[in-house]
Scaffold this motif. Structure first.
Motif, PDB file in Angstrom:
ATOM      1  N   TRP A 107      -6.843  12.898  42.276  1.00  0.00           N
ATOM      2  CA  TRP A 107      -6.348  13.798  43.324  1.00  0.00           C
ATOM      3  C   TRP A 107      -5.643  13.068  44.457  1.00  0.00           C
ATOM      4  CZ3 TRP A 107      -5.700  18.854  43.126  1.00  0.00           C
ATOM      5  CH2 TRP A 107      -6.493  19.620  42.256  1.00  0.00           C
ATOM      6  N   HIS A 108      -6.106  11.871  44.800  1.00  0.00           N
ATOM      7  CA  HIS A 108      -5.599  11.232  46.008  1.00  0.00           C
ATOM      8  C   HIS A 108      -4.643  10.071  45.737  1.00  0.00           C
ATOM      9  CE1 HIS A 108      -8.150  13.667  48.593  1.00  0.00           C
ATOM     10  NE2 HIS A 108      -9.051  13.556  47.633  1.00  0.00           N
ATOM     11  N   LEU A 109      -4.650   9.522  44.525  1.00  0.00           N
ATOM     12  CA  LEU A 109      -3.644   8.510  44.200  1.00  0.00           C
ATOM     13  C   LEU A 109      -2.309   9.188  43.887  1.00  0.00           C
ATOM     14  CD1 LEU A 109      -3.724   5.424  44.089  1.00  0.00           C
ATOM     15  CD2 LEU A 109      -3.960   5.600  41.609  1.00  0.00           C
ATOM     16  N   ARG A 110      -2.381  10.328  43.194  1.00  0.00           N
ATOM     17  CA  ARG A 110      -1.222  11.184  42.948  1.00  0.00           C
ATOM     18  C   ARG A 110      -0.054  10.402  42.339  1.00  0.00           C
ATOM     19  NH1 ARG A 110      -2.727  13.524  48.183  1.00  0.00           N
ATOM     20  NH2 ARG A 110      -0.862  12.742  49.235  1.00  0.00           N
ATOM     21  N   ARG A 111      -0.292   9.810  41.191  1.00  0.00           N
ATOM     22  CA  ARG A 111       0.758   9.029  40.529  1.00  0.00           C
ATOM     23  C   ARG A 111       1.816   9.948  39.940  1.00  0.00           C
ATOM     24  NH1 ARG A 111       1.292   4.471  42.391  1.00  0.00           N
ATOM     25  NH2 ARG A 111       1.682   3.238  40.529  1.00  0.00           N
ATOM     26  N   THR A 112       3.044   9.463  39.946  1.00  0.00           N
ATOM     27  CA  THR A 112       4.175  10.259  39.456  1.00  0.00           C
ATOM     28  C   THR A 112       4.943   9.589  38.327  1.00  0.00           C
ATOM     29  OG1 THR A 112       5.645   9.313  41.130  1.00  0.00           O
ATOM     30  CG2 THR A 112       4.477  11.344  41.720  1.00  0.00           C
ATOM     31  N   ALA A 113       4.933   8.266  38.257  1.00  0.00           N
ATOM     32  CA  ALA A 113       5.741   7.555  37.270  1.00  0.00           C
ATOM     33  C   ALA A 113       4.988   7.406  35.959  1.00  0.00           C
ATOM     34  CB  ALA A 113       6.126   6.171  37.798  1.00  0.00           C
ATOM     35  N   PRO A 114       5.568   7.825  34.835  1.00  0.00           N
ATOM     36  CA  PRO A 114       4.910   7.624  33.543  1.00  0.00           C
ATOM     37  C   PRO A 114       4.564   6.152  33.331  1.00  0.00           C
ATOM     38  CG  PRO A 114       6.810   9.063  33.302  1.00  0.00           C
ATOM     39  CD  PRO A 114       6.864   8.522  34.699  1.00  0.00           C
ATOM     40  N   GLY A 115       3.374   5.906  32.807  1.00  0.00           N
ATOM     41  CA  GLY A 115       2.949   4.540  32.539  1.00  0.00           C
ATOM     42  C   GLY A 115       2.413   3.792  33.741  1.00  0.00           C
ATOM     43  N   SER A 116       2.217   4.474  34.892  1.00  0.00           N
ATOM     44  CA  SER A 116       1.740   3.782  36.087  1.00  0.00           C
ATOM     45  C   SER A 116       0.239   3.955  36.320  1.00  0.00           C
ATOM     46  CB  SER A 116       2.507   4.266  37.322  1.00  0.00           C
ATOM     47  OG  SER A 116       2.263   5.635  37.591  1.00  0.00           O
ATOM     48  N   LEU A 117      -0.448   4.650  35.429  1.00  0.00           N
ATOM     49  CA  LEU A 117      -1.901   4.833  35.532  1.00  0.00           C
ATOM     50  C   LEU A 117      -2.488   4.820  34.134  1.00  0.00           C
ATOM     51  CD1 LEU A 117      -4.343   5.631  37.480  1.00  0.00           C
ATOM     52  CD2 LEU A 117      -3.964   7.952  36.634  1.00  0.00           C
ATOM     53  N   LEU A 118      -3.594   4.094  33.972  1.00  0.00           N
ATOM     54  CA  LEU A 118      -4.285   4.042  32.685  1.00  0.00           C
ATOM     55  C   LEU A 118      -5.787   4.190  32.893  1.00  0.00           C
ATOM     56  CD1 LEU A 118      -2.573   1.013  30.875  1.00  0.00           C
ATOM     57  CD2 LEU A 118      -2.267   3.445  30.355  1.00  0.00           C
ATOM     58  N   GLY A 119      -6.417   4.933  32.007  1.00  0.00           N
ATOM     59  CA  GLY A 119      -7.864   4.948  31.872  1.00  0.00           C
ATOM     60  C   GLY A 119      -8.217   4.446  30.487  1.00  0.00           C
ATOM     61  N   SER A 120      -9.486   4.217  30.245  1.00  0.00           N
ATOM     62  CA  SER A 120      -9.872   3.677  28.942  1.00  0.00           C
ATOM     63  C   SER A 120      -9.734   4.706  27.832  1.00  0.00           C
ATOM     64  CB  SER A 120     -11.322   3.177  28.985  1.00  0.00           C
ATOM     65  OG  SER A 120     -12.237   4.262  29.033  1.00  0.00           O
ATOM     66  N   GLY A 121      -9.849   5.984  28.178  1.00  0.00           N
ATOM     67  CA  GLY A 121      -9.847   7.022  27.156  1.00  0.00           C
ATOM     68  C   GLY A 121     -11.182   7.191  26.470  1.00  0.00           C
ATOM     69  N   GLY A 122     -12.155   6.335  26.824  1.00  0.00           N
ATOM     70  CA  GLY A 122     -13.475   6.410  26.214  1.00  0.00           C
ATOM     71  C   GLY A 122     -14.550   6.510  27.268  1.00  0.00           C
ATOM     72  N   GLY A 123     -15.782   6.202  26.879  1.00  0.00           N
ATOM     73  CA  GLY A 123     -16.897   6.370  27.782  1.00  0.00           C
ATOM     74  C   GLY A 123     -17.746   5.144  27.977  1.00  0.00           C
ATOM     75  N   SER A 124     -17.286   3.979  27.520  1.00  0.00           N
ATOM     76  CA  SER A 124     -18.073   2.761  27.668  1.00  0.00           C
ATOM     77  C   SER A 124     -17.555   1.971  28.863  1.00  0.00           C
ATOM     78  CB  SER A 124     -17.997   1.912  26.402  1.00  0.00           C
ATOM     79  OG  SER A 124     -18.876   0.809  26.487  1.00  0.00           O
ATOM     80  N   LEU A 125     -18.447   1.624  29.776  1.00  0.00           N
ATOM     81  CA  LEU A 125     -18.024   0.979  31.015  1.00  0.00           C
ATOM     82  C   LEU A 125     -17.726  -0.503  30.806  1.00  0.00           C
ATOM     83  CD1 LEU A 125     -20.482   2.549  33.613  1.00  0.00           C
ATOM     84  CD2 LEU A 125     -18.372   3.457  32.639  1.00  0.00           C
ATOM     85  N   GLY A 126     -16.885  -1.025  31.708  1.00  0.00           N
ATOM     86  CA  GLY A 126     -16.541  -2.439  31.688  1.00  0.00           C
ATOM     87  C   GLY A 126     -15.160  -2.723  31.146  1.00  0.00           C
ATOM     88  N   TRP A 127     -14.337  -1.700  30.948  1.00  0.00           N
ATOM     89  CA  TRP A 127     -13.006  -1.866  30.365  1.00  0.00           C
ATOM     90  C   TRP A 127     -11.986  -2.427  31.350  1.00  0.00           C
ATOM     91  CZ3 TRP A 127      -9.253   1.374  32.537  1.00  0.00           C
ATOM     92  CH2 TRP A 127      -7.970   1.283  31.978  1.00  0.00           C
ATOM     93  N   ALA A 128     -11.959  -1.932  32.583  1.00  0.00           N
ATOM     94  CA  ALA A 128     -10.784  -2.083  33.449  1.00  0.00           C
ATOM     95  C   ALA A 128     -10.446  -3.529  33.786  1.00  0.00           C
ATOM     96  CB  ALA A 128     -10.962  -1.279  34.732  1.00  0.00           C
ATOM     97  N   ILE A 129     -11.424  -4.318  34.232  1.00  0.00           N
ATOM     98  CA  ILE A 129     -11.060  -5.645  34.730  1.00  0.00           C
ATOM     99  C   ILE A 129     -10.621  -6.571  33.590  1.00  0.00           C
ATOM    100  CG2 ILE A 129     -12.397  -5.436  36.842  1.00  0.00           C
ATOM    101  CD1 ILE A 129     -14.572  -7.162  35.597  1.00  0.00           C
TER     102      ILE A 129
END
Length: 594
Positions: free
Chosen positions: A440-462
């Motif tokens: 809600w507050h980052l409000r990204r607009t450019a395709p490819g500028s935000l990624l999530g893991s797509g799954g539920g296991s923690l520790g992916w991002a770093i």
């Protein structure tokens, strides 16, 4: 049988070629690595063990011969989970599957959580693990010579991953190893993409292999599938004739070119867009047809409930049925590369049509037909209404972005990050209970500028940030993570790797001193229970860990913890300056606790 035919106990251990290195030096291991490179693999993210002498020898020989360019670069990863996360991050940015090299079944089990993320996030990764040698008396070169090779010999090593992989196989001979690798990469890269797994016993990987084998050009990913003409007509007619159409999507933005096509489709139909559990930028947040985000919302969504036509375009969880589903008379259509979620035992969306297609292709087909069928005046009225809703929902969120005195709220933190970065910055989000806040507050607009893991296991991002930075070295990479997901990510390994491979990024930690997600889940089921009354949820991190200090010690990172709102913007600027100078940075931000 005469006594001269008696086999002595040592006769199988001879000086024959079967117990010596490959005469030519061209082994299955060398062919395997060449096949990876031929298939587009730039990096092998590796955690090495006793099953990899052939791999290490192949790399050394290639360097000695001046042919290291024919093999992927080996990236050393002190923990297997980080290796897998880095490979996922690289593949998410580039669309090209990378390889992960781990030690037999022990290393295979250590990638478990990230394997889940690759499978659920539909990311192509080729995993390779050795297997314990299958001879023990020196019968073949590479035979067992360490005690762990008996301990690590298990009944079904490939079975460890079979519930998550698209394909698994064993390399049994060097004669067709390239064919197996190319086929594995072809399957990993074909929609829906996903992880694949190969194993190779040491004797096989040390054996001689033929130099001429399968051609990677003959193993392309499966071409994108289109919608059948009658499906296009049926869905387009429903959208064009609807009074309150809504599109729900979660991962259409995996294909960056599909995002502007979706904008054009929604403009042609006058359809509002809801992003449900988004792992990509699926629709520009500032577009007047964007109606916001759904996560674990425990309240009704009138925009969804009032819709007369709902088009689900690439979503595993378009809504939570018990809380915020469409109304009973809504016409629902599901288009996806995986429309029935065959790997999810319990899943159902009450739709009148399910169709399998490449999302970008389907959107372009529908865009053209809806534009032909829709009434221009009716569409103008829908778009006007949608713009009013867009302004209402986003204005309500924007009002929450002020700090609470000197207390840093998650909303204020994300708003400050939004102001500090540009549209091209790649943001990886693993903020867990603050996932909705980031959306809600980052409000990204450019395709490819935000990624999530797509799954539920923690520790992916770093760890994924390392892979993303290797994919696009000039791009600024920022990870927004919870304190729990930061620790799950094995930061000691991640920041050592970031330093060694010049892959600096900024990590911002929402530090609420504990696991907030289990507390939220408990309250969702037992809002008036004993745990709620006594505030006992067993998730506090006490004493508080020094989160930036881990990165400083392991990788020389810049680190700081901020507690006061007045310090936040300067700290962000300093952290970004460190990253732009080539040094990783970790900024832990104290937000209201559990």
């Amino acid at each position: 049988m005469g006594s001269d035919a008696t086999i002595s106990p040592t006769s199988s251990i001879s000086s024959s070629s079967s117990t010596s290195p490959a005469p030519s030096g061209y082994t299955t291991s060398r062919a395997f690595l060449e096949a990876l490179a031929e298939g587009g693999v730039r990096y092998v993210f590796g955690n090495l063990g006793s099953d990899h002498p052939g791999i290490l020898e192949a790399y050394a020989q290639a360097r000695a011969d001046g042919r290291e360019h024919t093999l992927p670069e080996l990236v050393i990863c002190p923990h297997e989970s980080v290796a897998m996360a880095a490979a996922i991050g690289y593949a998410q940015v580039t669309g090209v599957a990378q390889a992960v090299l781990v030690h037999v079944e022990c290393g295979t089990q250590n990638i478990g959580g990230m394997l889940h993320n690759a499978a659920k996030g539909r990311v192509g990764v080729l995993m390779y693990a050795g297997a314990s040698p299958y001879t023990q008396d020196g019968e073949l070169f590479g035979s067992r010579n360490e005690f762990i090779q008996w301990i690590q010999d298990v009944h079904d090593q490939r079975g460890i991953v079979r519930g998550y992989t698209k394909y698994d196989n064993e390399i049994r001979t060097g004669a067709n190893v390239k064919q197996l690798v190319h086929r594995a990469l072809q399957i990993a890269s074909s929609a829906p993409a996903g992880p694949v797994y190969l194993v190779g016993p040491r004797e096989v990987m040390e054996a001689e292999a033929p130099t001429r084998q399968a051609d990677a050009a003959h193993f392309p990913p499966v071409a994108p599938a289109a919608l059948a003409p009658d499906v296009v007509e049926r869905v387009a007619a429903a959208l064009a004739g609807a009074s309150r159409p809504v599109v729900v999507t979660s991962y259409l933005g995996r294909d960056r070119e599909a995002v502007p096509a979706l904008v054009e489709l929604c403009e042609a139909a006058g359809a509002g867009v809801l992003e449900s559990v988004p792992s990509h930028v699926n629709f520009p947040a500032d577009h007047p047809l964007h109606w916001g985000y759904q996560w674990n919302d425990q309240n009704h969504n009138p925009l969804l409930e009032e819709a007369d036509v709902v088009l689900v375009l690439g979503s595993d969880v378009p809504w939570i049925p018990a809380k915020n589903r469409p109304g009973p008379t809504a016409r629902v259509f599901v288009l996806d590369e995986d429309p029935l979620k065959e790997q999810m035992p319990l899943w159902h969306v009450p739709a009148e049509l399910f169709a399998m297609a490449d999302l970008g292709t389907a959107v372009r087909q529908l865009r053209e037909r809806v534009a032909e069928l829709a009434d221009t005046d009716a569409v103008a009225r829908r778009r006007e209404r949608a713009a009013v809703e867009h302004g209402r929902v986003f204005a309500a969120r924007a009002a929450r972005e002020a700090p609470d005195g000197e207390t840093i709220t998650p909303e204020y933190l994300v708003a400050c990050v939004r102001e500090a970065i540009d549209d091209d910055t790649l943001v990886l989000t693993e903020a867990i209970t603050n996932y909705p806040t980031v959306s809600w507050h980052l409000r990204r607009t450019a395709p490819g500028s935000l990624l999530g893991s797509g799954g539920g296991s923690l520790g992916w991002a770093i760890g994924a940030a390392v892979g993303a930075k290797l994919a696009e070295p000039e791009r600024l990479v920022v990870s927004l993570v919870g304190d729990g997901s930061y620790l799950f990510g094995v930061p000691s390994s991640v920041f050592w790797m970031a330093r060694r491979y010049d892959a600096a990024s900024l990590t911002i930690v929402f530090d609420n001193n504990g696991w907030n997600a289990p507390k939220a889940s408990a309250l969702g089921v037992h809002p008036e229970g004993t745990a709620a009354r006594r505030d006992e949820f067993a998730g506090h991190f006490t004493p508080s860990p020094d989160l930036p200090g881990i990165a400083e010690a392991a990788g020389g990172a810049w680190g700081r913890t901020v507690e006061a709102a007045g310090e936040l913007k300067d700290a962000l600027a300093e952290a970004l300056g460190a990253v732009r100078s080539g040094r990783s940075a970790v900024l832990a931000v104290r937000v209201p606790g559990m």
